[in-house]
Design a protein around this motif. Sequence first.
Motif, PDB file in Angstrom:
ATOM      1  N   LEU A  48      -1.977   3.020  -2.967  1.00 18.24           N
ATOM      2  CA  LEU A  48      -3.119   2.692  -2.125  1.00 18.24           C
ATOM      3  C   LEU A  48      -4.335   2.442  -3.000  1.00 18.24           C
ATOM      4  O   LEU A  48      -4.746   3.310  -3.772  1.00 18.24           O
TER       5      LEU A  48
ATOM      6  N   GLY B 174      -8.442   2.714   2.969  1.00 21.18           N
ATOM      7  CA  GLY B 174      -7.912   3.884   3.664  1.00 21.18           C
ATOM      8  C   GLY B 174      -8.733   4.224   4.882  1.00 21.18           C
ATOM      9  O   GLY B 174      -8.704   3.496   5.883  1.00 21.18           O
TER      10      GLY B 174
ATOM     11  N   ARG C 276       0.807  -1.217   0.000  1.00 18.89           N
ATOM     12  CA  ARG C 276       0.000   0.000   0.000  1.00 18.89           C
ATOM     13  C   ARG C 276       0.839   1.264   0.000  1.00 18.89           C
ATOM     14  O   ARG C 276       0.350   2.347  -0.347  1.00 18.89           O
TER      15      ARG C 276
END
Length: 434
Positions: free
Chosen positions: A77, A82, A73
Motif C-alpha cells: 500500500l 488508505g 495495493r
Amino acid sequence: MVLVWAIFFIEVFVLTLLKPLITDFESATLYLIAFNVIFVFISFIKYRKGIRELLFAAFVLRLLTMFWDVYARNIYLLPHSGNDSEGFLISASHISNDLSLLKTDMYGGLYTKALGVLFYITEPERLLGQYINVLLGVSIIVFLYKILSLLEINKKTKELSITLLCFFPQAIIFSGILLRENIISFLVVISFYFFIKWYKYGKKFNGPLSIIFLAIASIFHSGVIGILVGYIFMFMFSKQGENKLTFNRNTIVIFFLFTFASLFSYTQLNEFLFSKFNSIQEVNDLYDSVNDRIGSSTYLVGLNVDSIWKLIFFSPIKMFYFLTSPLPMDWRGLSDIISFFLDGLIYLGIMMYCAFHINKWKKGHPLIIGVLVMLLAVVFIFGMGVANAGTAIRHRHKIYPIIIIIFALVNHSKKSRLQSKEIKEKGEKSVIDI
C-alpha cells in the motif's frame, strides 16, 4: 496540455452518453485512459530535447503509480493511500447516488463533491478520479516549465528544476492516488503563472486572475491563502520593466485597496474561504490549535504555546519542522527514515542552498524577495496548525512547485553572476595581454 484536457472531457461526455449501454465500466475507463494517453504523448513532442524526455518519464511514473494503487495495493500500500483516499471515494460514491448531499458537509469537502458529480454523470469508478490526478500532476510540471520560461531561467537550471519536480517521490505518489493535494497544487501553480505574467507584462487581467485561482485553491484548503501576502507585496512594491522594488504613493493606494478587500473577505466570505479557521474564535482557540497534536507521527510534543510572545518566538521552529519532518530525533522506524530522505531532506537541501546565497540576493532577481515573502507567510500558517509529520508532508507538497521556483531564481542569479564575473575577468586579461 489544453488539447489533452479537451480530449479527456470529450471522452467523459461520450462515456456519459454511452452509459446505458456499458456493462463493464472499468474496462470502458481503461479504454478512455489508453486513448487519452496517446494525446498526452503527442503533446510532449513539441518540447525540446531534454524537457521532452523528462515529461515522458514523469507521466509514465505517475501512470504506473496509479495502476499500482488500484491493482497491486494488496502487495504494498503506497504511502498516504488508505484512510483519506478511501474516505474520499466513499463520500464521492454517496454523492453520486444522492446529489442532495452536495448541500451538506461531506468528508473531503469540495473535492469529494466535485468527484461525486463526476461519478454521477459517469459511474463511481476510482480509475477515472485517479487519472485526473495523473493529468494534474503532469500539468503542474508543464506550467512550471512555462513559468521558468517566462522568467528566462537558463537552460541548465530549468532542466534541474523540472527534474526536481518530475522525480520528486511525493509528487509521483500524490499524482497516482485519490487525494486532493494535486488539484490544490495545480491551482496554486496556475495562480502563480498569471502572477508572473503580471510581473513580466502587466496587463489588467493577469493580476486579478492570479488572485482568483488562489482563492479557488483556498476553497480546497485555506492555508494556501498565505501566498496572497507575497502577491500584495509585489503588487505594491514592484514595477513592470524595472528590475527593482520601488516605493511611492501609489503603493499606499494599492495597500488600502487590498486592505479593504481583505476585510471584506474576512467579514463576508470567512465561512466560505476560511473554513479551516472557523474553530478559531478567540486567542485561546488559536493557542489550542497550535498545541493540538493528533496522530502517531507528532513532533514537538513538549512545546506549549500560551501567549502571543511564545507564538512568535516558537514560530521559526514550527515552520522548520513543518518543512523537514520527520527529523531524526522523531524517527519511529524505517518508514520515517525513508520519508525524511525522500522528502524532508530535499526541502532541507533546497532551503540550505537558498540560505547559503542569501547575501547575494540583493544583486539578483527582486522576485526572489517576493516569492520568499509568499513562502514565509504560507509556511507560517501551515506551520502553526500542523504538528504531525504525515500531515506536514501532504500540506507542504501544495507549495513544492513554488519552492522549486525560488530555487531556480536563486540558482539562475548565481550562474548569471558567475558568468558576468568570467566575462569581466576575460576582458581584464585581454587588456593586460594588449
